[in-house]
Design a protein around this motif. Structure first.
Motif, short mmCIF file in Angstrom:
data_model
loop_
_atom_site.label_atom_id
_atom_site.label_comp_id
_atom_site.label_asym_id
_atom_site.label_seq_id
_atom_site.Cartn_x
_atom_site.Cartn_y
_atom_site.Cartn_z
N LYS A 97 -36.87 26.88 53.59
CA LYS A 97 -36.75 27.26 55.00
C LYS A 97 -37.74 26.46 55.81
O LYS A 97 -38.85 26.20 55.35
N ARG A 117 -35.20 20.64 68.18
CA ARG A 117 -34.07 21.52 68.49
C ARG A 117 -33.03 20.81 69.35
O ARG A 117 -31.83 20.93 69.12
N GLN A 172 -30.66 29.27 62.76
CA GLN A 172 -30.35 30.67 63.00
C GLN A 172 -31.47 31.24 63.87
O GLN A 172 -32.65 31.16 63.49
N GLN A 173 -31.09 31.80 64.98
CA GLN A 173 -32.10 32.32 65.90
C GLN A 173 -32.97 33.37 65.21
O GLN A 173 -32.47 34.22 64.50
N GLY A 174 -34.26 33.28 65.45
CA GLY A 174 -35.18 34.23 64.84
C GLY A 174 -35.59 33.88 63.43
O GLY A 174 -36.61 34.36 62.92
N ILE A 175 -34.81 33.02 62.76
CA ILE A 175 -35.04 32.72 61.34
C ILE A 175 -35.57 31.30 61.13
O ILE A 175 -36.58 31.09 60.49
N GLY A 176 -34.88 30.33 61.70
CA GLY A 176 -35.24 28.93 61.49
C GLY A 176 -34.08 28.16 60.88
O GLY A 176 -32.92 28.51 61.07
N SER A 191 -39.05 25.80 60.16
CA SER A 191 -38.86 26.02 61.60
C SER A 191 -38.96 24.69 62.33
O SER A 191 -39.51 23.73 61.81
#
Lengths: 214, 214
Positions: free
Chosen positions: B32, B50, B61-65, B34
């Motif tokens: 994973k 981004r 994925q929003q909030g996740i990375g 960010s």
DNA sequence: TAGATTGTTAATCGATTAACAATC
DNA sequence: TAGATTGTTAATCGATTAACAATC
């Protein structure tokens, strides 16, 4: 004499191209050129040509244009100094060999002093008039010869290992063929990357997306 | 599926670098990442990361990375297609030789089919498993094999002479080591320039101006 | 829910292009 | 003087960075 530290990278990257086209004109015996003519040949705009030259004070004459010889000399003296840059090669594989002969035969402004490798079987052999030395002799060599530029034709990990030593030994510029991103770690050192793999990948992206379109 | 024709060149040029760093993470077992972590490693900003990925629809994925494996695969499939690009080499001098073995050993997405030269004494000799052919056989070869990409390791004048023929024969991309500015003359063809001389000159400008400062 | 982090829109920055006064 | 072309300032364009709502 202008503050050259302020000249932006895009401008600096265009200087060699101007220099090449001016060399050509000189050879053809062309003595005068306007910004618009130079722009047409090089595929840019007259505005950009004039802006670029004016970063260095402007080499032209209003109403007349630019004198090819003068412009060629001026840009040449920006790119090269009287003393050529003392250069060492690290890594003498296929690419290192090709690059060393390129440096020796097709290039101005650089003087290749020594070549280093780790492969025992190449140490002591000749390359472009140099005897390939073991990397262990690097420090000693640098201390007595003070090279300015290192050409890195080694794998990423070797480059990463060698970089701090080379910077400490006073290397001011790297011609970097490895995939180690020197510029990220050493912001004060001049790095010119030649990332052949990246170059190929971006070409393949573009060629592939071309096929999609058609 | 976005309109990839709109993706800007700076973004395209960054894709290989993302791909390299993602390969590395994958190898290290990182699953994973960010945008800010990726930015830190690569020396850029999270915003740019981004923005870049969102040119292709966004892989996170929003909030996740971002999932490293997925991101690696997605960017890989942007850069390479199932079919590798049929490639020919023109010019088998020192540089051509180094480049051909690079293409054969260190590269994905390209398949080197043939090599051409004019020097009578190299015609018929072997290079990376290919028999070097005379440039006169180029047309015939292209008509039967339809190569996509030509690697130009020849002098400027030869490149200029060959370019119209190659374009006419259906070559869609050039890996151009010559100093002929293909992109100016053939705006619809994909050209990736590797101008070693220019690269050296801009390095020497920067190293020299560094010395001035100090 | 709260914290994290994306996707996306808005603001900023820098580079390119256009315009024009200066001048040969 | 008139025409040409630079040097330089102003306008535009595009890329990068910042901000924030969406959402996991």
């Amino acid at each position: 004499m202008p503050a050259q530290g302020k000249v932006s990278l895009p401008v600096i990257k265009r200087l060699p191209k101007y220099y090449r086209y001016l060399s050509e004109m000189k050879q053809k015996g062309i003595t005068k050129v306007s910004s618009s003519e130079l722009a047409r040949i090089m595929g840019t705009t007259a505005s950009q040509v004039r802006q670029d030259f004016n970063c260095f004070g402007g080499f032209g004459q209003q109403g007349i244009g630019y004198e090819v010889n003068r412009l060629h000399t001026e840009i040449g003296s920006l790119l090269f100094k009287e003393d050529s840059l003392k250069t060492i090669l690290i890594g003498t594989g296929r690419l290192g060999k090709a690059i060393s002969s390129y440096l020796n035969n097709d290039t101005r402004g650089y003087r290749l002093l020594a070549a280093f490798d780790v492969q025992e079987d190449v140490i002591g052999t000749q390359l472009c008039g140099m005897t390939i030395q073991h990397i262990d002799q690097l420090k000693e060599f640098c201390k007595s010869h003070n090279p300015d530029v290192a050409v890195l034709c080694v794998p990423k990990l070797s480059a990463k290992e060698l970089a701090p030593t080379l910077v400490e030994l006073g290397i001011k510029g790297f011609w970097n063929f490895s995939h180690y991103d020197l510029a990220v770690e050493y912001p004060n050192i001049m790095v010119e990357n030649v990332h052949l793999g990246d170059s190929l990948m971006s070409l393949s992206y573009r060629v592939n997306s071309l096929e999609h379109q058609q």
